[in-house]
Design an enzyme around this catalytic site. Structure first.
Site, PDB file in Angstrom:
ATOM      1  CE  LYS A 178      -9.144 -13.248   6.331  1.00 47.62           C
ATOM      2  NZ  LYS A 178      -7.779 -12.070   6.545  1.00 47.62           N
ATOM      3  N   GLY A 231     -11.612  -3.298   1.985  1.00 51.20           N
ATOM      4  CA  GLY A 231     -10.602  -3.785   1.110  1.00 51.20           C
ATOM      5  C   GLY A 231     -10.105  -3.078  -0.417  1.00 51.20           C
ATOM      6  CB  SER A 232      -7.486  -3.897  -2.842  1.00 52.63           C
ATOM      7  OG  SER A 232      -8.149  -6.074  -2.997  1.00 52.63           O
ATOM      8  N   GLY A 236     -12.086  -7.521  -3.821  1.00 51.06           N
ATOM      9  CA  GLY A 236     -13.354  -7.081  -4.377  1.00 51.06           C
ATOM     10  C   GLY A 236     -14.130  -7.417  -5.044  1.00 51.06           C
ATOM     11  CD  GLU A 253     -18.422   1.035   2.557  1.00 50.36           C
ATOM     12  OE1 GLU A 253     -17.494   1.576   2.057  1.00 50.36           O
ATOM     13  OE2 GLU A 253     -19.604   0.897   2.854  1.00 50.36           O
ATOM     14  CB  CYS A 287     -10.559   3.665   1.682  1.00 48.45           C
ATOM     15  SG  CYS A 287     -11.978   3.557   3.232  1.00 48.45           S
ATOM     16  CD  GLU A 385      -7.477   2.106  -2.480  1.00 51.11           C
ATOM     17  OE1 GLU A 385      -7.630   1.405  -2.603  1.00 51.11           O
ATOM     18  OE2 GLU A 385      -8.209   3.297  -1.781  1.00 51.11           O
TER      19      GLU A 385
HETATM   20  P1  NDP Z   1      -6.935  -7.131   0.980  1.00 50.89           P
HETATM   21  O1  NDP Z   1      -7.963  -6.016  -0.346  1.00 50.89           O
HETATM   22  O2  NDP Z   1      -5.642  -8.034   0.083  1.00 50.89           O
HETATM   23  O3  NDP Z   1      -7.462  -7.257   2.349  1.00 50.89           O
HETATM   24  C1  NDP Z   1      -8.097  -6.598   2.698  1.00 50.89           C
HETATM   25  C2  NDP Z   1      -8.956  -7.968   3.522  1.00 50.89           C
HETATM   26  O4  NDP Z   1      -9.536  -9.076   2.287  1.00 50.89           O
HETATM   27  C3  NDP Z   1      -8.380  -8.531   4.268  1.00 50.89           C
HETATM   28  O5  NDP Z   1      -8.833  -9.517   5.450  1.00 50.89           O
HETATM   29  C4  NDP Z   1      -7.922  -9.910   3.272  1.00 50.89           C
HETATM   30  O6  NDP Z   1      -6.573 -11.286   4.484  1.00 50.89           O
HETATM   31  C5  NDP Z   1      -8.730 -10.064   3.000  1.00 50.89           C
HETATM   32  N1  NDP Z   1      -8.527 -11.264   1.246  1.00 50.89           N
HETATM   33  C6  NDP Z   1      -7.297 -11.211   1.082  1.00 50.89           C
HETATM   34  N2  NDP Z   1      -7.918 -12.264  -0.063  1.00 50.89           N
HETATM   35  C7  NDP Z   1      -8.762 -12.054  -0.120  1.00 50.89           C
HETATM   36  C8  NDP Z   1      -9.767 -13.469  -1.032  1.00 50.89           C
HETATM   37  N3  NDP Z   1      -9.498 -14.061  -2.311  1.00 50.89           N
HETATM   38  N4  NDP Z   1     -11.162 -14.455  -0.151  1.00 50.89           N
HETATM   39  C9  NDP Z   1     -11.483 -13.219   0.432  1.00 50.89           C
HETATM   40  N5  NDP Z   1     -10.523 -12.748   1.511  1.00 50.89           N
HETATM   41  C10 NDP Z   1      -9.503 -11.835   0.599  1.00 50.89           C
HETATM   42  O7  NDP Z   1      -6.191  -5.966   0.893  1.00 50.89           O
HETATM   43  P2  NDP Z   1      -4.586  -5.400   0.956  1.00 50.89           P
HETATM   44  O8  NDP Z   1      -4.048  -6.241   2.054  1.00 50.89           O
HETATM   45  O9  NDP Z   1      -3.631  -6.605  -0.059  1.00 50.89           O
HETATM   46  O10 NDP Z   1      -4.089  -4.243   0.082  1.00 50.89           O
HETATM   47  C11 NDP Z   1      -4.022  -3.517  -0.096  1.00 50.89           C
HETATM   48  C12 NDP Z   1      -4.658  -2.653  -1.054  1.00 50.89           C
HETATM   49  O11 NDP Z   1      -6.060  -3.083  -1.080  1.00 50.89           O
HETATM   50  C13 NDP Z   1      -3.840  -1.470  -0.389  1.00 50.89           C
HETATM   51  O12 NDP Z   1      -2.968  -1.652  -1.039  1.00 50.89           O
HETATM   52  C14 NDP Z   1      -4.971  -0.897  -0.658  1.00 50.89           C
HETATM   53  O13 NDP Z   1      -4.739  -0.578  -2.176  1.00 50.89           O
HETATM   54  C15 NDP Z   1      -6.761  -1.310  -0.921  1.00 50.89           C
HETATM   55  N6  NDP Z   1      -7.196  -1.494   0.932  1.00 50.89           N
HETATM   56  C16 NDP Z   1      -8.179  -0.603   0.709  1.00 50.89           C
HETATM   57  C17 NDP Z   1      -8.595  -0.521   1.738  1.00 50.89           C
HETATM   58  C18 NDP Z   1      -9.926   0.702   1.865  1.00 50.89           C
HETATM   59  O14 NDP Z   1     -10.323   0.546   3.108  1.00 50.89           O
HETATM   60  N7  NDP Z   1     -10.439   0.834   0.817  1.00 50.89           N
HETATM   61  C19 NDP Z   1      -8.292  -1.090   3.605  1.00 50.89           C
HETATM   62  C20 NDP Z   1      -7.346  -2.189   3.072  1.00 50.89           C
HETATM   63  C21 NDP Z   1      -6.380  -2.589   1.712  1.00 50.89           C
HETATM   64  P3  NDP Z   1      -5.704 -11.266   4.895  1.00 50.89           P
HETATM   65  O15 NDP Z   1      -5.343  -9.394   5.577  1.00 50.89           O
HETATM   66  O16 NDP Z   1      -5.156 -11.507   5.658  1.00 50.89           O
HETATM   67  O17 NDP Z   1      -4.831 -11.444   3.431  1.00 50.89           O
END
Ligand code: NDP
Length: 485
Positions: A178, A231-232, A236, A253, A287, A385
């Site tokens: 996804k 992701g966040s 997570g 991660e 990250c 962050e």
């Molecule tokens: P998210 O953590 O929300 O998104 C990461 C992934 O998770 C995307 O594919 C997202 O899909 C998906 N996702 C979102 N909500 C759900 C859910 N309820 N169940 C399963 N999957 C889900 O990051 P954001 O884009 O909202 O960014 C927010 C903050 O996250 C950033 O400002 C940053 O601080 C952090 N971040 C950290 C990352 C890292 O590598 N550590 C990477 C990205 C973000 P979709 O995008 O389609 O909503």
């Protein structure tokens, strides 16, 4: 730049391109121009159901029957196909995410390298024989987990996908992916590359859509066997709870607030260059961004002067022009980052430069690199962050204080030490709470190096041979033999 070689924009399920059952689509944008790049199928539970079923079926098809060396050969082929399509992939990534073209090219090379690296590992993953005495034979078998789910963020869309997909496939699993709704295009191009390389149906599947719909449906699906989420912290936590309902293992991660510790005896020009690199790469949307600078008090003034000059000289513009920094990924991300900047100012941190959009760019989600001095360790900007080009600088008096400040955050992903004192470097390397520690460099990030977090940066290790443990489970077989005579 024209949109040549756009991949299909449906879902890739069971080896076929399909539209959503609902017929719904969403738009993906170019963050440098705010223009729509493509309309992409918007999936949910129905498409996740189909993709998980296809991935399960593939486990008992040709892919599941293949010897490990054939898995390895296939991964090698994928690596070669990625390299053959490197130019298209990099262009797509730059258009969809905003990053400078040369950075996108580097990330595509990294994606090809993941497949190359794990291709070589596929036929070297085996169990062990454990001696239990003359009439017993005891051995372990390393089996694939089964159907692996990969929820991928928008900051390094192809590279982060390859980071978990390659070891998952090297160990004989199948996958449902996804991508982020903000940057789906390179995952779709990768699916096209898999099809072109003759991949059996269902080995990889891509379901596009929003996190709360497609992502949540995948994380909570009873028939996945393993979940990798990048992701966040907040998402997570949600994903981990969903997986916990069905007792599924997860690799998380998550974020970071990684410190660079700069001592008075360090090579200052090197430390400044690495600090700039650590916060400007991908516009700080990493990250692994080096977002906290801890500098020994005696060199602070000289350090800030050099740093500010380097940051001010960064070229900012659309990724296709290959500047030092492109735009942030979205308007939402701009408002998140500027929100953090406002809190930093309200708490009394001193803004040395940045904090606003560059005056020469009227469109796109651009923001100047921003430096805060006089940051106290408990301030919001030193703890949270930001995920943008915002660097906070705090001073320390001695090694003990540097270590205490460095470890006093909820994250623990990366840390770096700049010093000429080998004893101090090694002492700190062992005491810093982080999954990776660098000495006199920052985030080289080679594919061979195990990577992952401590504390709220997550758990599990990707990259290197360590990732192979995440995607296999150990079975023990114990045999009692009748003694002869
Ligand atoms: P998210 O953590 O929300 O998104 C990461 C992934 O998770 C995307 O594919 C997202 O899909 C998906 N996702 C979102 N909500 C759900 C859910 N309820 N169940 C399963 N999957 C889900 O990051 P954001 O884009 O909202 O960014 C927010 C903050 O996250 C950033 O400002 C940053 O601080 C952090 N971040 C950290 C990352 C890292 O590598 N550590 C990477 C990205 C973000 P979709 O995008 O389609 O909503």
């Amino acid at each position: 730049m024209e949109l040549a070689n756009m991949p299909p924009t449906g879902h890739f399920i069971g080896g076929k391109w399909v539209e959503s059952a609902s017929g719904q689509q969403f738009e993906t944008m170019n963050p440098a121009t705010e223009e729509v790049l493509a309309k992409v199928a918007r999936g949910g539970m129905a498409e996740v159901e189909q993709a998980v079923a296809a991935a399960r079926q593939a486990l008992s098809g040709p892919w599941g029957m293949m010897p490990p060396k054939e898995h390895g050969r296939f991964l090698h082929t994928i690596s070669q196909h990625i390299t053959a399509h490197a130019g298209e992939l990099a262009r797509l990534e730059t258009l969809d995410n905003g990053k400078p073209l040369s950075l996108a090219e580097e990330e595509v090379r990294g994606a090809a390298r993941y497949f190359e690296y794990y291709a070589g590992a596929a036929d070297k993953i085996h169990g062990e024989q454990i001696p239990l005495g003359p009439n017993r034979l005891n051995f372990t078998v390393r089996e694939p987990m089964g159907v692996t789910a990969h929820i991928v963020p928008w900051n390094k869309p192809l590279n982060i996908l390859a980071r978990s997909l390659a070891p998952a496939l090297a160990t004989g699993n199948t996958a449902v992916i996804k991508p982020s709704e903000l940057t789906p295009l390179t995952a779709l191009k990768l699916a096209e590359i898999f099809a072109e390389a003759g991949c059996a149906p269902g080995v990889i599947n891509v379901v596009n859509g929003f996190g709360e719909e497609a992502g949540a449906a995948l994380a909570g699906h009873t028939a996945i066997d393993h979940l990798t989420f990048t992701g966040s912290v907040q998402t997570g936590r949600t994903v981990m709870k969903a997986a916990a309902e069905h007792i599924k293992p997860v690799v998380l991660e998550l974020g970071g607030k990684s410190p660079l510790l700069v001592f008075a005896d360090a090579d200052l020009d090197l430390a400044v260059a690495e600090a700039v690199n650590g916060i400007s790469t991908n516009c700080g949307q990493m990250c692994s961004a080096g977002s906290r600078l801890l500098v020994e008090s005696s060199i602070k003034e000289a350090f800030v002067a050099k740093l500010a000059a380097r940051l001010a000289a960064l070229r900012i513009g659309p990724g296709v022009d290959d500047p030092d920094m492109g735009p942030l990924v979205s308007a939402v991300q701009v408002s998140r980052v500027t929100g953090h900047i406002e809190i930093a100012q309200s708490e009394g941190a001193r803004m040395v430069l940045g904090g606003k959009r560059p005056s020469h760019l009227s469109r796109g989600y651009f923001l100047l690199p921003t430096l805060f001095d006089g940051v106290l360790p408990d301030m919001h900007i030193a703890q949270e962050e930001v995920f943008g080009p915002v660097l906070s600088l705090t001073t320390f008096a001695d090694e003990a204080e540097a270590l205490r400040i460095a470890n006093d955050v909820k994250y623990g992903l990366i840390a770096a030490v700049f010093t000429q004192n080998i004893d101090r470097a090694l002492r700190l390397a062992l005491r810093l709470q982080a999954g990776q520690v660098f000495v006199n460099e920052y985030y080289t990030g080679d594919e061979e190096m195990p990577f992952g977090g401590t504390k709220q940066s997550g758990f599990g290790r990707l990259k290197g041979l360590a990732a192979l443990d995440e995607y296999t489970q150990v079975k023990n077989v114990a045999v009692r033999m009748k003694g002869e005579g």
